[in-house]
Motif scaffolding. Structure first.
Motif, mmCIF file in Angstrom:
data_model
loop_
_atom_site.group_PDB
_atom_site.id
_atom_site.type_symbol
_atom_site.label_atom_id
_atom_site.label_comp_id
_atom_site.label_asym_id
_atom_site.label_seq_id
_atom_site.Cartn_x
_atom_site.Cartn_y
_atom_site.Cartn_z
ATOM 1 N N GLN A 1 -16.556 73.029 15.433
ATOM 2 C CA GLN A 1 -16.889 71.675 16.234
ATOM 3 C C GLN A 1 -15.468 72.263 17.685
ATOM 4 N N ALA A 2 -14.447 72.405 16.865
ATOM 5 C CA ALA A 2 -13.436 73.259 17.774
ATOM 6 C C ALA A 2 -13.988 73.869 18.997
ATOM 7 N N LEU A 3 -14.049 74.936 18.152
ATOM 8 C CA LEU A 3 -15.015 76.205 19.150
ATOM 9 C C LEU A 3 -16.105 75.356 20.007
ATOM 10 N N HIS A 4 -17.097 74.605 19.694
ATOM 11 C CA HIS A 4 -18.319 74.020 20.965
ATOM 12 C C HIS A 4 -17.559 73.397 21.976
ATOM 13 N N ALA A 5 -16.679 72.177 21.130
ATOM 14 C CA ALA A 5 -16.076 71.311 22.607
ATOM 15 C C ALA A 5 -14.458 72.433 23.441
ATOM 16 N N ALA A 6 -14.274 73.674 22.846
ATOM 17 C CA ALA A 6 -13.427 74.651 23.678
ATOM 18 C C ALA A 6 -14.393 75.149 24.725
ATOM 19 N N GLN B 1 -8.142 82.694 9.905
ATOM 20 C CA GLN B 1 -7.014 82.715 9.668
ATOM 21 C C GLN B 1 -5.723 81.918 9.131
ATOM 22 N N TRP B 2 -5.976 80.990 10.105
ATOM 23 C CA TRP B 2 -4.678 80.435 10.455
ATOM 24 C C TRP B 2 -5.764 79.013 10.368
ATOM 25 N N PRO B 3 -6.786 78.320 9.530
ATOM 26 C CA PRO B 3 -6.809 76.942 10.249
ATOM 27 C C PRO B 3 -6.350 75.524 10.744
ATOM 28 N N GLU B 4 -4.692 75.634 10.434
ATOM 29 C CA GLU B 4 -3.740 74.524 11.181
ATOM 30 C C GLU B 4 -4.370 74.840 12.381
ATOM 31 N N GLY B 5 -4.520 75.785 12.851
ATOM 32 C CA GLY B 5 -4.541 75.847 14.640
ATOM 33 C C GLY B 5 -5.295 75.330 15.533
ATOM 34 N N VAL B 6 -6.749 74.692 14.593
ATOM 35 C CA VAL B 6 -7.913 74.539 14.720
ATOM 36 C C VAL B 6 -7.706 73.978 15.949
ATOM 37 N N GLU B 7 -6.149 73.112 16.149
ATOM 38 C CA GLU B 7 -6.580 72.018 17.295
ATOM 39 C C GLU B 7 -6.540 71.945 18.405
ATOM 40 N N GLY C 1 -0.429 74.170 21.440
ATOM 41 C CA GLY C 1 -0.466 72.752 20.957
ATOM 42 C C GLY C 1 -1.536 71.880 21.430
ATOM 43 N N PRO C 2 -1.996 70.932 20.282
ATOM 44 C CA PRO C 2 -2.846 70.224 21.039
ATOM 45 C C PRO C 2 -3.001 69.393 21.940
ATOM 46 N N ASP C 3 -4.487 69.103 22.953
ATOM 47 C CA ASP C 3 -4.190 68.423 23.616
ATOM 48 C C ASP C 3 -3.761 69.095 25.341
ATOM 49 N N PRO C 4 -4.204 70.139 25.318
ATOM 50 C CA PRO C 4 -4.167 71.060 26.640
ATOM 51 C C PRO C 4 -4.263 70.499 28.399
ATOM 52 N N HIS C 5 -3.144 70.847 28.407
ATOM 53 C CA HIS C 5 -3.262 70.287 30.241
ATOM 54 C C HIS C 5 -3.094 71.195 30.959
ATOM 55 N N TRP C 6 -3.549 70.967 32.211
ATOM 56 C CA TRP C 6 -3.632 72.287 33.489
ATOM 57 C C TRP C 6 -2.759 71.822 34.406
#
Length: 122
Positions: free
Chosen positions: A9-14, A49-55, A97-102
């Motif tokens: 889901q995270a990869l498709h959203a990205a 390798q680091w599941p906590e990094g999904v966000e 981090g989560p919620d990335p912005h330009w």
């Protein structure tokens, strides 16, 4: 019906967010889309390798594509805020981090969330 994992889901959203930004700047050509796909493959491994990094995936994919474009074509996305001076690229914040912005680091302003560059008036 098979459920999609949080990683997928995270990869498709990205992918969708970065493709939306590329499309808004009319740079979503086949070779550029290939940069997105290469990043998705690398980030899939990274999150495994680091599941906590999904966000963090959306911001990382945006940075990967930005770096790939810089090597091949030049700066992207160009800042729509600063009208004078040298053209410069926006940065992704937070870097990890989560919620990335330009953001425009020169003007110190948030321009748009990753995936929403098309909503910025030029």
């Amino acid at each position: 019906m098979q459920q999609i994992s949080p990683l997928e889901q995270a990869l498709h959203a990205a992918r969708a967010l970065v493709l939306a930004d590329l499309g808004s700047g009319e740079v979503a050509h086949a070779d550029v889309v290939s940069l997105v796909e290469e990043s998705i493959v690398q980030r899939r491994w990274w999150v495994e390798q680091w599941p906590e990094g999904v966000e963090y995936v959306a911001g990382l994919v945006a940075q990967d594509v930005q770096d790939g474009l810089l090597e091949r074509y030049g700066r992207w996305p160009l800042c729509p805020v600063c009208g004078a001076g040298e053209p410069h690229a926006l940065d992704v914040e937070p870097e990890l981090g989560p919620d990335p912005h330009w953001v425009c680091s020169e003007a110190g302003v948030v321009v748009a969330p990753v995936g929403s560059l098309g909503t910025v008036t030029r």
